[in-house]
Scaffold this motif. Structure first.
Motif, PDB file in Angstrom:
ATOM      1  N   ARG A 237       0.923  -1.094   0.088  1.00  0.00           N
ATOM      2  CA  ARG A 237      -0.025   0.049   0.032  1.00  0.00           C
ATOM      3  C   ARG A 237       0.998   1.275  -0.078  1.00  0.00           C
ATOM      4  O   ARG A 237       0.593   2.217  -0.931  1.00  0.00           O
ATOM      5  N   PRO A 238       1.986   1.522   0.914  1.00  0.00           N
ATOM      6  CA  PRO A 238       2.719   2.570   0.787  1.00  0.00           C
ATOM      7  C   PRO A 238       3.333   2.708  -0.475  1.00  0.00           C
ATOM      8  O   PRO A 238       3.551   3.781  -1.010  1.00  0.00           O
ATOM      9  N   PHE A 239       3.715   1.469  -0.963  1.00  0.00           N
ATOM     10  CA  PHE A 239       4.783   1.609  -2.160  1.00  0.00           C
ATOM     11  C   PHE A 239       3.820   2.222  -3.354  1.00  0.00           C
ATOM     12  O   PHE A 239       4.266   2.882  -4.170  1.00  0.00           O
ATOM     13  N   ALA A 240       2.549   1.496  -3.492  1.00  0.00           N
ATOM     14  CA  ALA A 240       1.413   1.910  -4.417  1.00  0.00           C
ATOM     15  C   ALA A 240       0.987   3.498  -4.327  1.00  0.00           C
ATOM     16  O   ALA A 240       1.021   4.118  -5.282  1.00  0.00           O
ATOM     17  N   GLY A 241       0.872   3.863  -2.981  1.00  0.00           N
ATOM     18  CA  GLY A 241       0.732   5.270  -2.828  1.00  0.00           C
ATOM     19  C   GLY A 241       1.674   6.222  -3.351  1.00  0.00           C
ATOM     20  O   GLY A 241       1.405   7.431  -3.654  1.00  0.00           O
ATOM     21  N   ILE A 242       3.015   5.764  -3.456  1.00  0.00           N
ATOM     22  CA  ILE A 242       4.081   6.653  -3.886  1.00  0.00           C
ATOM     23  C   ILE A 242       4.381   6.325  -5.559  1.00  0.00           C
ATOM     24  O   ILE A 242       4.374   7.251  -6.192  1.00  0.00           O
ATOM     25  N   ALA A 243       4.569   4.880  -5.817  1.00  0.00           N
ATOM     26  CA  ALA A 243       4.713   4.557  -7.061  1.00  0.00           C
ATOM     27  C   ALA A 243       3.675   4.984  -8.088  1.00  0.00           C
ATOM     28  O   ALA A 243       3.741   5.341  -9.170  1.00  0.00           O
ATOM     29  N   GLY A 244       2.248   4.896  -7.601  1.00  0.00           N
ATOM     30  CA  GLY A 244       1.224   5.108  -8.475  1.00  0.00           C
ATOM     31  C   GLY A 244       1.386   6.507  -8.999  1.00  0.00           C
ATOM     32  O   GLY A 244       1.343   6.721 -10.294  1.00  0.00           O
ATOM     33  N   PRO A 245       1.144   7.381  -8.290  1.00  0.00           N
ATOM     34  CA  PRO A 245       1.108   8.876  -8.471  1.00  0.00           C
ATOM     35  C   PRO A 245       2.602   9.117  -9.425  1.00  0.00           C
ATOM     36  O   PRO A 245       2.534  10.022 -10.298  1.00  0.00           O
ATOM     37  N   ALA A 246       3.686   8.675  -8.788  1.00  0.00           N
ATOM     38  CA  ALA A 246       4.903   8.900  -9.398  1.00  0.00           C
ATOM     39  C   ALA A 246       4.870   8.525 -10.680  1.00  0.00           C
ATOM     40  O   ALA A 246       5.486   9.102 -11.677  1.00  0.00           O
ATOM     41  N   LEU A 369      11.308  25.013 -16.789  1.00  0.00           N
ATOM     42  CA  LEU A 369      11.039  23.489 -16.801  1.00  0.00           C
ATOM     43  C   LEU A 369      11.867  22.711 -15.736  1.00  0.00           C
ATOM     44  O   LEU A 369      11.213  21.901 -15.303  1.00  0.00           O
ATOM     45  N   GLY A 370      13.016  23.088 -15.578  1.00  0.00           N
ATOM     46  CA  GLY A 370      13.641  22.497 -14.478  1.00  0.00           C
ATOM     47  C   GLY A 370      13.330  22.836 -12.933  1.00  0.00           C
ATOM     48  O   GLY A 370      13.136  21.891 -12.163  1.00  0.00           O
ATOM     49  N   VAL A 371      12.586  23.717 -12.766  1.00  0.00           N
ATOM     50  CA  VAL A 371      12.049  24.208 -11.464  1.00  0.00           C
ATOM     51  C   VAL A 371      10.748  23.095 -11.284  1.00  0.00           C
ATOM     52  O   VAL A 371      10.790  22.563 -10.251  1.00  0.00           O
ATOM     53  N   CYS A 372       9.972  22.774 -12.159  1.00  0.00           N
ATOM     54  CA  CYS A 372       8.860  21.956 -12.125  1.00  0.00           C
ATOM     55  C   CYS A 372       9.144  20.574 -12.183  1.00  0.00           C
ATOM     56  O   CYS A 372       8.784  20.022 -11.257  1.00  0.00           O
ATOM     57  N   MET A 373      10.330  20.135 -12.635  1.00  0.00           N
ATOM     58  CA  MET A 373      10.561  18.779 -12.521  1.00  0.00           C
ATOM     59  C   MET A 373      11.408  18.642 -11.260  1.00  0.00           C
ATOM     60  O   MET A 373      10.998  17.471 -10.570  1.00  0.00           O
ATOM     61  N   LEU A 374      12.138  19.698 -10.617  1.00  0.00           N
ATOM     62  CA  LEU A 374      12.658  19.262  -9.457  1.00  0.00           C
ATOM     63  C   LEU A 374      11.634  19.487  -8.154  1.00  0.00           C
ATOM     64  O   LEU A 374      11.582  18.551  -7.278  1.00  0.00           O
ATOM     65  N   VAL A 375      10.228  20.215  -8.467  1.00  0.00           N
ATOM     66  CA  VAL A 375       9.325  20.355  -7.564  1.00  0.00           C
ATOM     67  C   VAL A 375       8.714  18.834  -7.475  1.00  0.00           C
ATOM     68  O   VAL A 375       8.291  18.245  -6.340  1.00  0.00           O
ATOM     69  N   VAL A 376       8.471  18.244  -8.446  1.00  0.00           N
ATOM     70  CA  VAL A 376       7.681  17.096  -8.803  1.00  0.00           C
ATOM     71  C   VAL A 376       8.355  15.942  -7.943  1.00  0.00           C
ATOM     72  O   VAL A 376       8.021  15.106  -7.209  1.00  0.00           O
ATOM     73  N   SER A 377       9.709  16.041  -8.231  1.00  0.00           N
ATOM     74  CA  SER A 377      10.745  15.103  -7.710  1.00  0.00           C
ATOM     75  C   SER A 377      10.775  15.106  -6.089  1.00  0.00           C
ATOM     76  O   SER A 377      10.587  14.028  -5.260  1.00  0.00           O
ATOM     77  N   ALA A 378      10.887  16.335  -5.799  1.00  0.00           N
ATOM     78  CA  ALA A 378      10.694  16.582  -4.232  1.00  0.00           C
ATOM     79  C   ALA A 378       9.514  16.282  -3.492  1.00  0.00           C
ATOM     80  O   ALA A 378       9.274  15.573  -2.319  1.00  0.00           O
ATOM     81  N   GLY A 379       8.272  16.696  -4.339  1.00  0.00           N
ATOM     82  CA  GLY A 379       6.927  16.079  -3.732  1.00  0.00           C
ATOM     83  C   GLY A 379       6.960  14.778  -3.586  1.00  0.00           C
ATOM     84  O   GLY A 379       6.341  14.277  -2.455  1.00  0.00           O
ATOM     85  N   ASN A 380       7.304  13.889  -4.552  1.00  0.00           N
ATOM     86  CA  ASN A 380       7.411  12.336  -4.351  1.00  0.00           C
ATOM     87  C   ASN A 380       8.088  12.032  -2.961  1.00  0.00           C
ATOM     88  O   ASN A 380       7.755  11.212  -2.349  1.00  0.00           O
TER      89      ASN A 380
END
Length: 458
Positions: A237-246, A369-380
């Motif tokens: 469940r926690p894996f799917a909670g991260i992996a799914g949206p990611a 674009l780099g700002v957006c990519m980094l924010v997405v990565s940090a959010g995960n």
């Protein structure tokens, strides 16, 4: 800024540099060989380069799945290590290699089976489909080996080892660089394999790298053979909670790339070839951002596990400033050098002209674009996978694709390039405001909980 805060910022910057530079060199080498790969293919002619360009969105699809799985495992392993659960970290490491290898293998088989239907709908003609057919099977095999290699890299990153993955990326890049001209063009009386030779060179490089790094992994004792079934049940469940949206976040760029190349295909073969080269150049230009999306999440995951949100905010703010300054400077420089870069990469004059235009419009916009990519990565990494997924969706389907499509409709290839650049800028602005608000709220909440806890103890 006080002397103490200045020293803290300097220390944090130094640690960020030490964490990032090995991955920067590795990713630079990996992406350089992909760009060189396309440059070699361009010497075969416009038709083979266009055929290879049609496969890029599906390659990105495979990469999206593997990165989504890698983000989840890196987050869970780093959190387990931050909480002192080393035995669980070993079990999670074993599971990602097994589950990830099976998932990518099944996806590769599906893409091989459906190739004719997919590429026809993307706009490939009869000759292009014939070229793709010979290239696609070895390319999928290379992609599967590359995914396995990436999962092993994720384990090393989660344990804080950035150097070995960086070195292995350089090694595999050199192997591919040496094999590319031999397998594509041949040597002596042997004529070579043409376009499929590029895929086989990549497969051999990834396979060799995988053999080397797996031996190193076994010595580290980061894997476990016992308790995997129970761990799979507990962590699903926690894996799917991260992996799914990611994974959804990572799959949206390939989908957007398919839609974009379908638009570009209407402008002719030379535009498709130029767009493919620009896509390869994009990943190379974003090398520092890509390295930070690999090196930063494990560090953030440890801070998340220990509840150090003040350092999280400082680290994310520093990383975003570095990205903006670096990418904007690099983008402007490459825009000035666009004619020479295009001449180096492209074979025909038509492709060179189109590529020059794309570089001038797109490269400076990669700061946003780099700002957006980094924010997405940090959010995960910080427990916001759903917000990261929604941000990815907004970037592509509310900012990038509408602006790209409108620009293409109004102004052809120049309008398409300008629209794509505007979409990147809009996405970066949205991401910047979102992460500042989320971190401010989280840090204030954490401080309030600390004060309340201190009062209860007294």
């Amino acid at each position: 800024m006080t002397p103490s805060s200045s020293r803290d910022a300097s220390t944090l910057g130094g640690k960020l540099w030490r964490q990032t530079w090995p991955m920067t060199i590795g990713v630079l080498a990996l992406l350089s060989f992909q760009l060189v790969d396309s440059a070699f293919v361009a010497r075969l002619g416009t038709a083979p380069l266009a055929a290879q360009s049609f496969t890029f969105p599906l390659n990105f699809l495979i990469i999206g799945v593997q990165v989504g799985l890698g983000i989840a495992i890196a987050a869970l392993v780093s959190r387990a290590l931050g909480a002192g659960e080393t035995a669980r970290a070993r079990r999670l490491g074993s599971l990602v290699l097994i589950v990830g290898g099976v998932c990518i293998g099944l996806l590769a088989l599906l893409l091989w089976w459906a190739q004719a239907a997919i590429f026809s709908r993307l706009g490939a003609d009869g000759l292009t489909l014939t070229l793709i057919r010979d290239y696609w099977a070895p390319q999928l095999f290379a992609a599967w080996l590359g995914a396995l290699l990436y999962f092993v890299y994720s384990l090393f990153r989660a344990h804080g080892d950035m150097r070995l993955p960086g070195k292995m990326m350089v090694l595999t890049s050199l192997i591919n660089l040496l094999l590319d001209p031999l397998l594509i063009f041949g040597v002596g009386p042997w004529e070579g394999l043409g376009l499929p030779g590029a895929a086989w060179a990549t497969a051999i490089a990834f396979g060799g790298g995988l053999l080397i790094i797996v031996k190193r992994l076994r010595k580290r004792k980061w894997l476990a053979a016992q308790g995997l079934g129970q761990e799979l049940s507990d962590s699903a469940r926690p894996f799917a909670g991260i992996a799914g949206p990611a994974m959804v976040s990572q799959l949206m760029p390939p989908l957007a790339a398919m839609l974009a190349i379908a638009v570009v295909a209407r402008m002719g073969e030379s535009s498709v070839a130029a767009w493919g080269l620009a896509s390869r150049l994009e990943t190379l230009a974003l090398v520092v951002v890509l390295a930070m999306t690999m090196s930063l999440p494990p560090w953030l995951g440890r801070c998340y596990g220990s509840g150090d949100w003040t350092q999280v905010r400082s680290l994310v703010s520093l990383a975003l400033r570095v990205v903006v300054v670096w990418q904007l400077g690099l983008g402007l420089l490459l825009a000035l050098l666009a004619p020479w870069v295009a001449q180096l990469l492209a074979g025909s004059p038509e492709v060179r002209d189109d590529l020059t235009l794309l570089i001038r419009f797109l490269l400076p916009s990669y700061a946003a674009l780099g700002v957006c990519m980094l924010v997405v990565s940090a959010g995960n990494a910080l427990g916001w996978p759903l917000r990261a997924m929604l941000l990815s969706a907004a970037r592509l389907f509310l900012c990038y694709l509408p602006c790209l499509g409108l620009g293409a409709w109004l102004g052809g290839l120049p309008g398409l390039a300008l629209g794509a650049a505007i979409g990147n800028v809009l996405a970066g602005v949205v991401a910047w405001h979102l992460v500042r608000r989320l971190l401010a709220n989280t840090v204030n909440r954490a401080r309030g909980e600390e004060i309340l806890s201190a009062r209860e103890r007294t």
